[in-house]
Design a protein around this motif. Structure first.
Motif, PDB file in Angstrom:
ATOM      1  N   GLY A  93     -19.745 -34.670  15.141  1.00 22.87           N
ATOM      2  CA  GLY A  93     -20.910 -34.704  16.029  1.00 22.87           C
ATOM      3  C   GLY A  93     -21.897 -33.570  15.814  1.00 22.87           C
ATOM      4  O   GLY A  93     -23.109 -33.806  15.671  1.00 22.87           O
ATOM      5  N   PRO A  94     -21.455 -32.294  15.798  1.00 23.96           N
ATOM      6  CA  PRO A  94     -22.408 -31.185  15.611  1.00 23.96           C
ATOM      7  C   PRO A  94     -23.178 -31.277  14.292  1.00 23.96           C
ATOM      8  O   PRO A  94     -24.373 -30.970  14.236  1.00 23.96           O
ATOM      9  N   ILE A  96     -23.912 -34.021  12.650  1.00 23.74           N
ATOM     10  CA  ILE A  96     -24.873 -35.121  12.804  1.00 23.74           C
ATOM     11  C   ILE A  96     -26.106 -34.636  13.553  1.00 23.74           C
ATOM     12  O   ILE A  96     -27.242 -34.957  13.193  1.00 23.74           O
ATOM     13  N   ARG A  97     -25.883 -33.818  14.581  1.00 29.67           N
ATOM     14  CA  ARG A  97     -27.024 -33.305  15.364  1.00 29.67           C
ATOM     15  C   ARG A  97     -27.912 -32.404  14.521  1.00 29.67           C
ATOM     16  O   ARG A  97     -29.143 -32.428  14.659  1.00 29.67           O
ATOM     17  N   VAL A  98     -27.311 -31.582  13.655  1.00 25.01           N
ATOM     18  CA  VAL A  98     -28.105 -30.734  12.755  1.00 25.01           C
ATOM     19  C   VAL A  98     -29.009 -31.593  11.886  1.00 25.01           C
ATOM     20  O   VAL A  98     -30.201 -31.311  11.724  1.00 25.01           O
ATOM     21  N   HIS A 100     -30.156 -34.638  12.378  1.00 23.28           N
ATOM     22  CA  HIS A 100     -31.228 -35.291  13.120  1.00 23.28           C
ATOM     23  C   HIS A 100     -32.271 -34.285  13.610  1.00 23.28           C
ATOM     24  O   HIS A 100     -33.464 -34.597  13.651  1.00 23.28           O
ATOM     25  N   ARG A 101     -31.825 -33.088  13.955  1.00 18.82           N
ATOM     26  CA  ARG A 101     -32.763 -32.085  14.458  1.00 18.82           C
ATOM     27  C   ARG A 101     -33.663 -31.563  13.340  1.00 18.82           C
ATOM     28  O   ARG A 101     -34.817 -31.194  13.574  1.00 18.82           O
ATOM     29  N   SER A 103     -34.172 -33.228  10.130  1.00 17.03           N
ATOM     30  CA  SER A 103     -34.182 -34.215   9.044  1.00 17.03           C
ATOM     31  C   SER A 103     -35.326 -33.987   8.060  1.00 17.03           C
ATOM     32  O   SER A 103     -35.183 -34.263   6.863  1.00 17.03           O
ATOM     33  N   PRO A 154     -24.075 -41.688  13.710  1.00 25.01           N
ATOM     34  CA  PRO A 154     -22.799 -41.681  14.439  1.00 25.01           C
ATOM     35  C   PRO A 154     -21.926 -42.849  13.995  1.00 25.01           C
ATOM     36  O   PRO A 154     -22.361 -43.996  13.974  1.00 25.01           O
ATOM     37  N   PHE A 223     -28.944 -23.194  12.994  1.00 21.69           N
ATOM     38  CA  PHE A 223     -27.750 -23.943  13.376  1.00 21.69           C
ATOM     39  C   PHE A 223     -26.635 -22.967  13.706  1.00 21.69           C
ATOM     40  O   PHE A 223     -26.611 -21.819  13.251  1.00 21.69           O
ATOM     41  N   GLU A 227     -21.895 -26.080  13.993  1.00 17.03           N
ATOM     42  CA  GLU A 227     -22.723 -27.103  13.358  1.00 17.03           C
ATOM     43  C   GLU A 227     -22.634 -27.018  11.841  1.00 17.03           C
ATOM     44  O   GLU A 227     -22.560 -28.037  11.148  1.00 17.03           O
ATOM     45  N   SER A 230     -19.260 -28.422  10.705  1.00 19.15           N
ATOM     46  CA  SER A 230     -19.233 -29.876  10.855  1.00 19.15           C
ATOM     47  C   SER A 230     -20.040 -30.544   9.744  1.00 19.15           C
ATOM     48  O   SER A 230     -19.607 -31.539   9.147  1.00 19.15           O
TER      49      SER A 230
END
Length: 391
Positions: A93-94, A96-98, A100-101, A103, A154, A223, A227, A230
């Motif tokens: 998850g972390p 993936i967030r990096v 998207h934040r 990209s 995800p 990050f 993150e 991950s």
């Protein structure tokens, strides 16, 4: 150790930095992917449509169809079903967030930094000989973007996820290209090792992960430790699915950075093939982004050259025959301008959403390759891309 002749000078150089890692890297230039290579040999004995049908069935878990496949094909897919013990899908998850934040920075770091550095190695010889980047360069880069997007969706690396499937598809393609090159008079195994060796694929995955994080930070990303870890594990699992053996697959970000550093020392000075591919990559960037007007294309390519030089350094840029750097342009200045522009664009989008040109993730979608029929598993049929059937 039987060191390929192209690596003898670099190997001696790298041994003075880390003898064990240098030996391991160069040894893996002689290592291919025995399981995937055996799969391709088995499929080559079948009619092309039947071989494709079994690949599609194995990837889509169509057990009724796969039951009719040769035992070796069945066992190959059975071996993919269980992830290694170190894979923790819940920890992705972390990372993936990096993605998207940041990209937009992922794309910039990949295009202007990581891919260019990858082509500076002898992996460029396989790409140059096959002509894949020359014949279908834009499609190849769009496929690369698609793979990244799916990895960081995800669930993308769950068994049914497209990130999982595209990683394994890359393994198939590598094995088939390796088979075609090995049977080609163009490949010099004594000088270069095996085509698309475990060393090169292992090196590439360190670039896509740890090296990319470094470039992203220089471009303005931030990050946490969680993150970063991950993000690294997502790429590590993708590398496992690509067939990289554990003996050359990194474990941590520090491992990846060391393998990248020592591997680059082992590699020979970038040659003509590396320069041709790196410059082709930079000049393809506007076309990938849909910019076709000659003047605008030229301006965007010039900007990508500036950012790329700032990321990879003047020495490598010179080896890759980049255009001369204008006297008034410095690497620190280019990166500072890039970071400022990112902050400015973000502020404008927040204050004036009606003037937004769309978020970065949507842009990434727009410059990715999505075939209407879905993920296909057809493979190249000829060593030269222009003579191969479309795949």
């Amino acid at each position: 150790m039987n060191v390929p002749t192209d690596y003898q000078d670099g190997y001696e150089r790298a041994r003075r930095v880390d003898a064990e890692l240098a030996e391991r890297y160069v040894a893996h230039t002689r290592v291919a992917d025995p399981e995937a290579d055996a799969l391709m040999e088995e499929l080559s004995t079948l009619e092309p449509e039947q071989a494709h049908r079994f690949l599609q069935a194995g990837m889509d878990q169509e057990t009724e169809v796969l039951r009719d496949a040769p035992p070796l094909v069945q066992s190959f897919f059975q071996g993919l079903e269980t992830p290694p013990p170190w894979v923790d899908l819940d920890s992705f998850g972390p990372g993936i967030r990096v993605f998207h934040r940041h990209s937009n920075l992922v794309l910039a770091g990949m295009l202007a930094g990581v891919l260019v550095e990858g082509f500076s190695t002898n992996i460029s010889k396989s790409f140059f000989i096959t002509g894949r980047l020359r014949d279908q360069g834009v499609r190849r880069l769009q496929q690369n973007n698609r793979h990244m997007i799916e990895l960081f969706f995800p669930g993308g690396l769950e068994r049914e996820g497209d990130g999982w499937k595209l990683s394994v598809r890359i393994r198939f393609v590598h094995a088939q290209v390796r088979r075609l090159l090995a049977n080609s008079e163009d490949w010099d195994e004594e000088a270069w090792g095996v085509p698309l060796s475990a060393a090169h694929v292992g090196f590439a995955i360190t670039a896509f992960s740890g090296r990319l994080l470094r470039h992203m930070r220089r471009l303005g990303a931030s990050f946490s430790r969680e993150e970063r870890a991950s993000f690294m594990q997502i790429w590590r699992y993708s590398g496992h699915l690509m067939g990289i053996p554990e003996t050359i697959l990194y474990r941590t970000e520090q491992d990846a950075r060391e393998l990248f550093r020592v591997g680059l020392l082992c590699e020979p000075v970038p040659g003509m093939e590396a320069a041709a591919l790196a410059n082709s990559l930079v000049n393809s960037a506007p076309l990938v982004a849909g910019v076709t007007a000659p003047e605008e294309r030229g301006e965007l390519s010039a900007y990508v050259y500036h950012v790329s030089r700032a990321l990879i350094g003047n020495e490598m840029a010179g080896q890759l025959l980049y255009p001369p750097k204008p006297r008034f342009v410095t690497s620190l200045g280019v990166l500072a301008w890039f970071r400022w522009k990112q902050r400015y664009d973000t502020l404008v989008q927040r204050l004036f959403p009606g003037h937004s040109r769309g978020d970065a993730f949507t842009t990434l979608f727009d410059i990715s390759n999505y075939d209407e029929e879905g993920i296909g598993y057809r493979l190249p049929t000829h060593v030269y891309a222009e003579r191969s059937e479309r795949w």
